[in-house]
Write a protein that holds these residues in place. Structure first.
Motif, PDB file in Angstrom:
ATOM      1  N   GLU A  77       0.853  -1.183   0.000  1.00  0.00           N
ATOM      2  CA  GLU A  77       0.000   0.000   0.000  1.00  0.00           C
ATOM      3  C   GLU A  77       0.887   1.230   0.000  1.00  0.00           C
ATOM      4  OE1 GLU A  77      -3.154   0.163   2.807  1.00  0.00           O
ATOM      5  OE2 GLU A  77      -4.017  -1.718   2.102  1.00  0.00           O
ATOM      6  N   HIS A  78       0.539   2.180  -0.812  1.00  0.00           N
ATOM      7  CA  HIS A  78       1.321   3.404  -1.010  1.00  0.00           C
ATOM      8  C   HIS A  78       0.919   4.465   0.025  1.00  0.00           C
ATOM      9  CE1 HIS A  78       3.774   6.102  -3.442  1.00  0.00           C
ATOM     10  NE2 HIS A  78       2.836   7.013  -3.297  1.00  0.00           N
ATOM     11  N   GLU A  84      -6.530   5.126  -4.778  1.00  0.00           N
ATOM     12  CA  GLU A  84      -6.193   3.741  -4.469  1.00  0.00           C
ATOM     13  C   GLU A  84      -5.411   3.057  -5.581  1.00  0.00           C
ATOM     14  OE1 GLU A  84      -9.513   0.962  -4.040  1.00  0.00           O
ATOM     15  OE2 GLU A  84     -10.794   2.499  -4.919  1.00  0.00           O
ATOM     16  N   HIS A  87      -1.698   2.227  -4.936  1.00  0.00           N
ATOM     17  CA  HIS A  87      -1.326   1.026  -4.195  1.00  0.00           C
ATOM     18  C   HIS A  87      -0.771  -0.054  -5.128  1.00  0.00           C
ATOM     19  CE1 HIS A  87      -2.962   2.723  -0.610  1.00  0.00           C
ATOM     20  NE2 HIS A  87      -4.211   2.642  -1.002  1.00  0.00           N
TER      21      HIS A  87
END
Length: 141
Positions: A77-78, A84, A87
């Motif tokens: 996950e970023h 989203e 990610h």
């Protein structure tokens, strides 16, 4: 020259990881830019972060400026983001740690090319849906 080596890692054997990493450090950057440690077992996100921490312990402060680790993981996950799709920048079917000799990468890939790659990746991601990205990722397993 400029080879990419990949090693399949079947366990979290600290000595094995240290041996492989030591071998990477001994190879001249001009001979090998990168090594992929591919973990065939189902490492959790926390476990792969532990491996990264272990690798960092093996580095001297001088080496720490010359070597970079990039983690790819199914659960990547970023950070906290509204987008989203970000990610998916480092999602992969299997846990992977890429080891990079920064000098070699910087010499062989101009920063303008790196910037274009990043922009291309962002454009490609933004043109896809989360459903499509999940389907593509599942297709790699």
């Amino acid at each position: 020259n400029n080879t990419l080596e990949y090693i399949e890692v079947d366990s979290l054997d600290e000595q094995f990881i240290k041996t492989v990493f030591s071998r990477f450090l001994k190879v001249e950057a001009s001979m090998q830019h990168s090594m992929l440690l591919i973990f065939g077992n189902e490492l959790t996100w926390d476990e792969i972060l532990d491996v990264e921490g272990l690798l960092e312990l093996f580095l001297t402060s001088e080496q720490a400026e010359l070597i970079k680790f990039v983690i790819f993981h199914p659960d990547y996950e970023h950070g906290e983001t509204e987008n989203e799709l970000l990610h998916y920048t480092n999602k992969s079917p299997l846990p992977v740690i890429q080891l990079l000799h920064l000098d070699a990468v910087n010499q062989s890939v101009p920063s303008s090319v790196v910037e274009k790659i990043l922009l291309n990746n962002e454009k490609n991601l933004s043109s896809r849906s989360v459903t499509e990205l999940n389907r593509l990722l599942d297709g790699c397993k």
